[in-house]
Design an enzyme around this catalytic site. Structure first.
Site, PDB file in Angstrom:
ATOM      1  N   TYR A  68      -0.802  -0.885  10.484  1.00  0.00           N
ATOM      2  CA  TYR A  68      -1.119  -1.175   9.083  1.00  0.00           C
ATOM      3  C   TYR A  68       0.006  -0.692   8.166  1.00  0.00           C
ATOM      4  CZ  TYR A  68      -3.505  -1.320   4.595  1.00  0.00           C
ATOM      5  OH  TYR A  68      -3.826  -1.589   3.283  1.00  0.00           O
TER       6      TYR A  68
ATOM      7  N   SER B 244       0.855  -1.189   0.000  1.00  0.00           N
ATOM      8  CA  SER B 244       0.000   0.000   0.000  1.00  0.00           C
ATOM      9  C   SER B 244       0.889   1.235   0.000  1.00  0.00           C
ATOM     10  CB  SER B 244      -0.892   0.012   1.246  1.00  0.00           C
ATOM     11  OG  SER B 244      -1.520   1.271   1.424  1.00  0.00           O
TER      12      SER B 244
END
Length: 257
Positions: free
Chosen positions: A148, A138
């Site tokens: 994350y 990401s």
């Protein structure tokens, strides 16, 4: 015909990879937790494109789930030529708002599963002198944004390191780093998305098409959209402390409510 194994195959980016690779004539091994959704997906892809679509139900947050996919990837009689490590999820809330169990599960899926499945797939690819691994990370990997972002940064660093070690073997590795993509990701995490500007959203099918072009070109890190390439270029030039402050505020503005 070559075979691709895709984790998190029933929705979002994983489903887009399955559609595109099936259309290109690849047989598939579809991996996810929901057996019924997998069977429906496999039937549709087989009927539409005439490819073989194998179903493998596995929960990559468990040792047994990871081990079952490792066994399939290690099967030399049914070799996998392309591995797409796509399975992943987000947790809603800031640090300490999320339980330690959920944080550890994220690391299990995003880091341990990627490590183990890549390690299971690559030896056979190296022996055959060809193959590829796409690890879905990401753009969050490039900014300080909690567990994350840290787990996605690990994916990028891991992929770059292994790609160097395997240079010249015929095995390609690539970390795919998308921005916001219209998938089930945010809904599953209970995150609101109405406050995210329309220009920031990417289409999963277009994303996958661009990613496969980058893989064919030998890119090790793919940010497959001009908008996010520009954003990440700005991030690299900005002081780290400034980036941390901006991304924290932006996460609260454009992330989960």
């Amino acid at each position: 015909m070559t075979t691709a194994l895709i984790t998190g195959a029933t929705a979002g980016i994983g489903a887009a990879f399955a559609r595109r690779l099936a259309a290109d004539g690849h047989n598939l091994v579809l991996v996810a937790r929901d057996t019924e959704r997998l069977r429906i997906q496999a039937t549709e892809l087989h009927d539409r494109h005439g490819i073989e679509a194998e179903v493998l139900t596995a929960d990559l947050s468990t040792d047994d789930g990871i081990a079952s996919v490792e066994r399939r990837l290690s099967d030399r009689k049914q070799p996998v030529d392309l591995l797409v490590n796509n399975a992943g999820f987000g947790n809603k809330g800031r640090f300490l708002d999320v339980s330690m169990a959920d944080e550890l599960t994220m690391l299990k899926v995003h880091c341990e599963a990627v490590l183990r499945l890549t390690s299971a797939a690559v030896p056979g690819m190296k022996t055959r002198g060809r193959g590829g691994v796409v690890n879905v990370a990401s753009v969050a990997a490039f900014v300080p944004r909690g567990t994350y972002g840290a787990s996605k940064a690990w994916i990028v660093q891991f992929t770059q390191g292994v790609a160097r070690d395997l240079a010249g073997t015929g095995v390609r590795l690539m970390a795919l780093c998308p921005g916001f993509v219209r998938t089930e990701f945010h809904e599953r995490a209970g995150m609101g998305t109405d406050n995210i500007p329309g220009w920031m959203w990417l289409d999963a099918d277009k994303l996958v098409a661009a990613a496969l072009v980058d893989l064919a070109r030998g890119k090790v890190v793919s940010v497959p959209d001009p908008r996010y390439k520009a954003l990440m270029g700005a991030v690299k030039l900005a002081p780290r402390g400034l980036v941390g402050g901006i991304t924290s505020k932006t996460g609260r503005k454009y992330g989960p409510r």
